[in-house]
Enzyme design. Structure first.
Site, mmCIF file in Angstrom:
data_model
loop_
_atom_site.group_PDB
_atom_site.id
_atom_site.type_symbol
_atom_site.label_atom_id
_atom_site.label_comp_id
_atom_site.label_asym_id
_atom_site.label_seq_id
_atom_site.Cartn_x
_atom_site.Cartn_y
_atom_site.Cartn_z
ATOM 1 N N CYS A 17 98.800 62.609 50.624
ATOM 2 C CA CYS A 17 98.807 62.501 52.087
ATOM 3 C C CYS A 17 98.634 63.904 52.697
ATOM 4 O O CYS A 17 98.754 64.912 51.997
ATOM 5 C CB CYS A 17 100.119 61.876 52.559
ATOM 6 N N CYS A 20 101.437 66.391 51.848
ATOM 7 C CA CYS A 20 101.402 66.885 50.465
ATOM 8 C C CYS A 20 100.300 67.927 50.301
ATOM 9 O O CYS A 20 100.502 68.949 49.630
ATOM 10 C CB CYS A 20 101.171 65.735 49.494
#
Length: 90
Positions: A17, A20
């Site tokens: 995502c 991250c």
């Protein structure tokens, strides 16, 4: 300080995502700014990082130990954390 050529194993855990990915970028920037040799790996498989004890992502794992989870650390926070880890291994 001890052997400064030793490379740290740094893992960023998360499914990929934006949070991250941002943490991974911050880790790479922090290592570059510190001149810290490191192998940086992004773990995207839930089963793989679950085995390491990661519950919340993104997570930062250094030398197999979860050192932060559930938040995107700033570059400065990563630098401070890595400096502490590198110093404690000397």
């Amino acid at each position: 300080m001890g052997d400064t050529t030793r490379s740290l194993l740094i893992q960023v855990a998360g499914p990929g995502c934006p949070r991250c990915e941002t943490l991974e970028q911050h880790v790479r920037q922090a290592c570059a700014e510190l001149g810290l040799p490191a192998e940086i790996v992004h773990l995207r498989d839930l089963r793989e990082y679950g085995k390491l004890g990661v519950v919340f992502t993104p997570a930062l794992i250094v030398e197999g130990k979860v050192v932060a989870s559930g938040k995107v650390l700033s570059v400065e926070e990563v630098k401070q954390l890595l400096s502490t880890v590198a110093t404690s291994q000397d």
